[in-house]
Write a protein that holds these residues in place. Structure first.
Motif, PDB file in Angstrom:
ATOM      1  N   MET A  42      42.251  34.884  -4.914  1.00 57.86           N
ATOM      2  CA  MET A  42      41.033  34.970  -4.112  1.00 57.86           C
ATOM      3  C   MET A  42      40.113  33.779  -4.330  1.00 57.86           C
ATOM      4  SD  MET A  42      41.700  37.693  -2.624  1.00 57.86           S
ATOM      5  CE  MET A  42      40.201  37.855  -1.690  1.00 57.86           C
TER       6      MET A  42
ATOM      7  N   MET B 278      34.789  42.597  -1.550  1.00 56.30           N
ATOM      8  CA  MET B 278      35.609  43.746  -1.154  1.00 56.30           C
ATOM      9  C   MET B 278      36.824  43.916  -2.051  1.00 56.30           C
ATOM     10  SD  MET B 278      34.239  45.591   0.934  1.00 56.30           S
ATOM     11  CE  MET B 278      35.500  46.736   1.467  1.00 56.30           C
ATOM     12  N   VAL B 279      37.399  42.804  -2.537  1.00 57.52           N
ATOM     13  CA  VAL B 279      38.582  42.955  -3.364  1.00 57.52           C
ATOM     14  C   VAL B 279      38.214  43.631  -4.686  1.00 57.52           C
ATOM     15  CG1 VAL B 279      38.900  40.908  -4.813  1.00 57.52           C
ATOM     16  CG2 VAL B 279      40.785  41.778  -3.525  1.00 57.52           C
TER      17      VAL B 279
ATOM     18  N   GLY C 193      37.697  47.265  -3.907  1.00 60.93           N
ATOM     19  CA  GLY C 193      38.999  47.916  -3.806  1.00 60.93           C
ATOM     20  C   GLY C 193      39.580  48.189  -5.174  1.00 60.93           C
ATOM     21  N   LEU C 194      39.433  47.209  -6.067  1.00 60.61           N
ATOM     22  CA  LEU C 194      39.921  47.364  -7.435  1.00 60.61           C
ATOM     23  C   LEU C 194      39.236  48.543  -8.113  1.00 60.61           C
ATOM     24  CD1 LEU C 194      41.542  46.086  -9.741  1.00 60.61           C
ATOM     25  CD2 LEU C 194      39.506  44.794 -10.308  1.00 60.61           C
TER      26      LEU C 194
ATOM     27  N   SER D  71      38.045  51.126  -6.744  1.00 59.37           N
ATOM     28  CA  SER D  71      38.574  52.368  -6.179  1.00 59.37           C
ATOM     29  C   SER D  71      39.928  52.708  -6.799  1.00 59.37           C
ATOM     30  CB  SER D  71      38.682  52.201  -4.667  1.00 59.37           C
ATOM     31  OG  SER D  71      39.116  53.364  -4.067  1.00 59.37           O
ATOM     32  N   ILE D  72      40.777  51.695  -6.969  1.00 57.95           N
ATOM     33  CA  ILE D  72      42.092  51.928  -7.574  1.00 57.95           C
ATOM     34  C   ILE D  72      41.927  52.478  -8.985  1.00 57.95           C
ATOM     35  CG2 ILE D  72      44.195  50.815  -8.390  1.00 57.95           C
ATOM     36  CD1 ILE D  72      43.886  48.770  -6.199  1.00 57.95           C
TER      37      ILE D  72
ATOM     38  N   GLY E 107      40.673  56.105  -9.039  1.00 57.45           N
ATOM     39  CA  GLY E 107      41.726  57.045  -8.650  1.00 57.45           C
ATOM     40  C   GLY E 107      42.760  57.207  -9.742  1.00 57.45           C
TER      41      GLY E 107
ATOM     42  N   ILE F 139      31.270  51.715   2.128  1.00 65.06           N
ATOM     43  CA  ILE F 139      32.429  50.921   1.721  1.00 65.06           C
ATOM     44  C   ILE F 139      33.606  51.202   2.639  1.00 65.06           C
ATOM     45  CG2 ILE F 139      34.093  50.604  -0.142  1.00 65.06           C
ATOM     46  CD1 ILE F 139      31.780  51.076  -2.066  1.00 65.06           C
TER      47      ILE F 139
ATOM     48  N   LEU G 152      33.250  49.137   5.659  1.00 64.88           N
ATOM     49  CA  LEU G 152      33.647  47.753   5.373  1.00 64.88           C
ATOM     50  C   LEU G 152      35.166  47.640   5.319  1.00 64.88           C
ATOM     51  CD1 LEU G 152      31.146  46.486   2.670  1.00 64.88           C
ATOM     52  CD2 LEU G 152      31.591  45.474   4.878  1.00 64.88           C
ATOM     53  N   ALA G 153      35.800  48.622   4.678  1.00 65.23           N
ATOM     54  CA  ALA G 153      37.259  48.600   4.573  1.00 65.23           C
ATOM     55  C   ALA G 153      37.887  48.625   5.958  1.00 65.23           C
ATOM     56  CB  ALA G 153      37.733  49.792   3.745  1.00 65.23           C
TER      57      ALA G 153
ATOM     58  N   ILE H 146      37.778  45.244   7.510  1.00 63.20           N
ATOM     59  CA  ILE H 146      38.630  44.279   6.801  1.00 63.20           C
ATOM     60  C   ILE H 146      40.090  44.540   7.090  1.00 63.20           C
ATOM     61  CG2 ILE H 146      39.484  43.753   4.500  1.00 63.20           C
ATOM     62  CD1 ILE H 146      36.634  43.509   3.654  1.00 63.20           C
TER      63      ILE H 146
ATOM     64  N   LEU I 175      38.482  41.014  10.294  1.00 59.02           N
ATOM     65  CA  LEU I 175      37.051  40.718  10.341  1.00 59.02           C
ATOM     66  C   LEU I 175      36.683  39.962  11.605  1.00 59.02           C
ATOM     67  CD1 LEU I 175      35.867  39.539   6.843  1.00 59.02           C
ATOM     68  CD2 LEU I 175      35.012  41.428   8.174  1.00 59.02           C
TER      69      LEU I 175
ATOM     70  N   THR J 145      42.009  57.919  -3.146  1.00 57.15           N
ATOM     71  CA  THR J 145      41.164  56.850  -3.683  1.00 57.15           C
ATOM     72  C   THR J 145      42.001  55.633  -4.030  1.00 57.15           C
ATOM     73  OG1 THR J 145      40.043  58.690  -4.734  1.00 57.15           O
ATOM     74  CG2 THR J 145      39.257  56.509  -5.271  1.00 57.15           C
ATOM     75  N   VAL J 146      43.160  55.869  -4.678  1.00 60.05           N
ATOM     76  CA  VAL J 146      44.011  54.750  -5.086  1.00 60.05           C
ATOM     77  C   VAL J 146      44.542  54.006  -3.866  1.00 60.05           C
ATOM     78  CG1 VAL J 146      46.141  54.127  -6.234  1.00 60.05           C
ATOM     79  CG2 VAL J 146      44.658  55.818  -7.256  1.00 60.05           C
TER      80      VAL J 146
ATOM     81  N   PHE K 118      43.358  53.919  -0.875  1.00 54.11           N
ATOM     82  CA  PHE K 118      42.229  53.247  -0.231  1.00 54.11           C
ATOM     83  C   PHE K 118      41.979  51.885  -0.887  1.00 54.11           C
ATOM     84  CE2 PHE K 118      37.582  52.607  -0.262  1.00 54.11           C
ATOM     85  CZ  PHE K 118      37.348  52.551   1.102  1.00 54.11           C
ATOM     86  N   GLY K 119      41.944  51.888  -2.224  1.00 56.62           N
ATOM     87  CA  GLY K 119      41.725  50.639  -2.950  1.00 56.62           C
ATOM     88  C   GLY K 119      42.855  49.657  -2.720  1.00 56.62           C
ATOM     89  N   PHE K 120      44.090  50.146  -2.796  1.00 59.85           N
ATOM     90  CA  PHE K 120      45.234  49.264  -2.620  1.00 59.85           C
ATOM     91  C   PHE K 120      45.250  48.654  -1.223  1.00 59.85           C
ATOM     92  CE2 PHE K 120      47.511  50.766  -6.448  1.00 59.85           C
ATOM     93  CZ  PHE K 120      47.910  49.517  -6.888  1.00 59.85           C
TER      94      PHE K 120
ATOM     95  N   ILE L  23      42.720  47.892   0.668  1.00 62.27           N
ATOM     96  CA  ILE L  23      41.739  46.810   0.729  1.00 62.27           C
ATOM     97  C   ILE L  23      42.287  45.574   0.031  1.00 62.27           C
ATOM     98  CG2 ILE L  23      39.431  46.098   0.051  1.00 62.27           C
ATOM     99  CD1 ILE L  23      38.575  48.963   0.164  1.00 62.27           C
ATOM    100  N   VAL L  24      42.788  45.785  -1.208  1.00 61.87           N
ATOM    101  CA  VAL L  24      43.236  44.641  -2.001  1.00 61.87           C
ATOM    102  C   VAL L  24      44.428  43.961  -1.333  1.00 61.87           C
ATOM    103  CG1 VAL L  24      44.276  43.973  -4.178  1.00 61.87           C
ATOM    104  CG2 VAL L  24      42.352  45.547  -4.164  1.00 61.87           C
TER     105      VAL L  24
ATOM    106  N   LEU M  73      43.505  42.039   1.785  1.00 69.13           N
ATOM    107  CA  LEU M  73      42.757  40.807   1.507  1.00 69.13           C
ATOM    108  C   LEU M  73      43.643  39.731   0.918  1.00 69.13           C
ATOM    109  CD1 LEU M  73      39.364  42.150   0.252  1.00 69.13           C
ATOM    110  CD2 LEU M  73      39.774  40.690   2.196  1.00 69.13           C
ATOM    111  N   VAL M  74      44.610  40.142   0.090  1.00 70.94           N
ATOM    112  CA  VAL M  74      45.452  39.145  -0.559  1.00 70.94           C
ATOM    113  C   VAL M  74      46.532  38.640   0.393  1.00 70.94           C
ATOM    114  CG1 VAL M  74      47.090  38.743  -2.423  1.00 70.94           C
ATOM    115  CG2 VAL M  74      44.995  39.989  -2.880  1.00 70.94           C
TER     116      VAL M  74
ATOM    117  N   PRO N 166      44.709  38.519   5.304  1.00 73.74           N
ATOM    118  CA  PRO N 166      43.238  38.515   5.375  1.00 73.74           C
ATOM    119  C   PRO N 166      42.705  38.698   6.802  1.00 73.74           C
ATOM    120  CG  PRO N 166      44.068  36.558   4.254  1.00 73.74           C
ATOM    121  CD  PRO N 166      45.237  37.258   4.810  1.00 73.74           C
TER     122      PRO N 166
END
Lengths: 294, 347
Positions: free
Chosen positions: A87, A97-98, A101-102, A104-105, A108, B257, B260-261, B264, B268, B311-312, B314-316, B318-319, B322-323, B326
């Motif tokens: 990043m 946001m990253v 997201g982290l 949130s991971i 969880g 959030i 935003l997710a 993204i 965007l 939750t997990v 959701f986070g994954f 986003i990550v 983005l990685v 994008p």
């Protein structure tokens, strides 16, 4: 007057702990310019590692503490290597946001591993409250403050005198110059994440010791934003001062205003102060105005 | 295979839907959307409604964050302001839904401008934290201004109606949501064909350059906040009339959030992206719970993991987006289309 002093001292004690967590944020921001919204979750994971070692496995406090530091360092390392490395140079929104997201991971995963129940630690410090003059301070809070300030001091000394610390400061100051002086900038980034995660996890340990741990503990991490805005994003001294100010404001507002309005003021008071400060000084109390060029 | 660019007039160049094919498929989409409620059950209609509401809110955030580049962590609070305004107007003054929709939007827009005002002097992270503060402070008012908002118990509203026609059922409300979604999407799309919308994009790309070109940064950032929170407020009004009750728990930071997710994951600054993202992020929890239901036969405790797993994931999402992607789902979709258009050639 007694009531005021009581609020003031507990505010200072809590503020010291905020300062440590904010340090975890500042260390990362200073070296890599990455805004870590997952600081609170690093904290929570640190507290859970301690819980696992001391309660589930039954180790004494010191080895558990060392495992927490090792575990947090490993977490910081992994996060930097796998996610944040990609990043670098991305716009602010992506970085914000990253890390969200982290967080949130991590929340969880913590809930999956340790369930969402409330866990508490065995007592770490002597139970007897600390009495200074007329003041009585809860022992957990007092010793937590001592440990937090001690950790902050250790980090400050590392930055001031150790070779690694000087190299990290050089990297923060000017990456190109640091690179040309033979500093391995990449490993400095990794190291910043390791240090940041360790600082946050020790903060989490102290907070977990005061109020127990559950997956939502990371929510406290949001409070570091008033702290770092007050103190400037990249200054360790600022983090300490900001932490203390936020702790005091929070407790005074909670003590005096909560009974009038009916709760909740404690949590928003730092944010109200934050908005007021940003209105007057858009770069925070101690932050520097950035000069931009096209 | 389509090659070259054969536009001969300005109107052809400025058209939103360039080819007859895209116009045809848009027509098909409208027909499907119009026929959908006659075949779908109550649950599917419910899902369609909450997806539509999320689309309106995401379109709003897309204007502010995606197109103007101002990160907002307070979008859920603006949705909340719209919802509470609508509930109060309905309960106290007895205003009909059609009046509540714009009024809720205007109320949100007012507070949006208020929150956006500091953007004159700060940007990036500092602005992001100001919006975080706004989220926290508005949430406090939702809970503690009990005489107006009903505190943690929240408010209930009567079933909404339009010109005496009750639209409180999932079926009736589907049409309201559908029309608002179409209006919001059309407005968003056309906004970026005007001076204002193009100014937004210029500010996102490089604010100092934009200012040098004669764009009044402060004014246009405020416009952006206003339009964005207007749509949020409209979404909030739909929300409260759909669920017929609100509590402060509906509008936490996590919800901001989630918006935003959405933008993204969708892409965007891309209107179709905001729509894809909102649909995708609303359906993912449902898909997850379906998967876990399937595994429940083998692992009886599977359902207990639903919430943390959401939750997990959701986070994954986003990550990973983005990685690796994008520009989001919209970009993926473009690539798929390009692949088929150019097939069997590679480039």
């Amino acid at each position: 007057m007694d009531f005021f002093l009581l609020l003031l001292t507990s505010g200072i004690a809590v503020g010291g702990i905020y300062a440590l967590i904010a340090l975890g944020f500042v260390l990362i921001y200073k070296a890599t310019s990455i805004i870590n919204f997952a600081t609170g979750e690093f904290m929570m994971i640190g507290a859970y590692i301690f819980y696992t070692c001391s309660v589930l496995i039954g180790w004494p406090a010191i080895p558990s503490f060392l495992v927490v530091m090792a575990g947090a360092g490993l977490l910081g390392l992994m996060v930097e290597k796998t996610i944040l490395r990609h990043m670098l140079g991305q716009p602010t929104i992506s970085i914000v946001m990253v890390t969200i997201g982290l967080s949130s991971i991590l929340t969880g995963l913590a809930e999956m591993i340790w369930s969402s129940d409330f866990k508490s630690f065995p007592p770490l410090f002597p139970r007897a409250p600390i009495i200074i003059g007329d003041l009585i301070i809860r022992s957990n809070l007092f010793w937590g403050f001592v440990v937090a300030m001690g950790t902050v001091a250790v980090f400050a000394l590392i930055f001031k005198y150790a070779k690694v610390g000087v190299a990290m400061r050089a990297t923060a100051g000017d990456q190109m110059a640091a690179f040309s002086m033979g500093i391995n900038v990449r490993s400095m980034f990794t190291l910043a994440w390791i240090f940041g995660a360790i600082a946050a996890s020790i903060g989490g340990l102290i907070i977990g010791n005061i109020g127990g741990v559950q997956p939502n503990l990371g929510g406290i991490g949001l409070k570091i934003f008033p702290v770092v805005i007050l103190g400037g994003l990249d200054s360790i001294g600022g983090a300490v001062l900001g932490g203390l100010i936020v702790g005091i404001i929070e407790n005074l507002a909670g003590g005096y205003l909560d009974p009038m309005i009916g709760g909740g003021v404690k949590n928003i008071a730092p944010f109200v102060v934050l908005v007021l400060i940003l209105m007057v000084r858009p770069y925070g109390l101690f932050g520097r105005k950035e000069i931009e060029r096209l | 295979m389509r090659i070259g660019d054969y536009k001969e007039s300005y109107s052809a160049d400025e058209a939103v839907f360039v080819t007859p094919t895209s116009r045809f498929w848009l027509g098909v989409l409208f027909v499907c959307l119009a026929l959908f409620p006659f075949f779908a059950g109550e649950y599917l209609l419910y899902m369609a409604n909450i997806t539509g509401i999320a689309v309106v809110a995401a379109l709003g955030l897309n204007i502010l964050t995606g197109a103007t580049g101002q990160i907002s962590l307070g979008h859920a609070a603006f949705v909340g302001i719209g919802a509470y305004t609508s509930a109060v107007l309905t309960n106290r003054l007895g205003l009909p839904l059609l009046l509540c929709l714009p009024l809720a939007g205007l109320a949100s827009a007012f507070f949006g401008v208020l929150v956006g005002a500091p953007s004159m002097r700060m940007k990036g992270l500092y602005l992001c934290i100001t919006t975080l503060a706004a989220q926290v402070i508005f949430e406090f008012f939702f809970v503690h201004w009990e005489s107006l908002t009903g505190g943690i118990r929240g408010l209930n509203v009567p079933s909404p109606s339009i010109f005496g026609l009750d639209v409180g059922s999932e079926f009736g409300f589907y049409w309201v949501t559908l029309i608002v979604v179409i209006l919001a999407a059309t407005m968003s799309r056309n906004l970026f064909r005007t001076r204002i919308g193009r100014a937004f994009i210029a500010i996102r790309d490089r604010d100092i350059s934009a200012e040098l070109m004669g764009i009044n940064l402060f004014r246009y950032k405020l416009y952006s906040f206003a339009v964005s929170s207007f749509l949020a407020g409209v979404a909030g009004c739909l929300w409260v009339n759909h669920l017929k009750s609100i509590t402060p728990e509906h509008f936490p930071l996590h919800e901001s959030i989630r918006y935003l997710a959405m933008i993204i994951v969708g892409g965007l600054g891309n209107i179709l992206g905001a729509i894809y993202g909102a649909v995708f992020m609303t359906l993912i929890p449902e898909a997850l719970s379906a998967v876990l239901k399937f595994f429940e036969g083998y692992f009886p405790q599977a359902m207990a993991y639903l919430y943390p797993l959401q939750t997990v994931v959701f986070g994954f999402l986003i990550v990973l987006f983005l990685v690796f992607e994008p520009h989001g789902l919209a970009e993926m979709w473009c690539r798929v289309k390009a692949y088929f258009r150019l097939w069997p050639f590679k480039h």
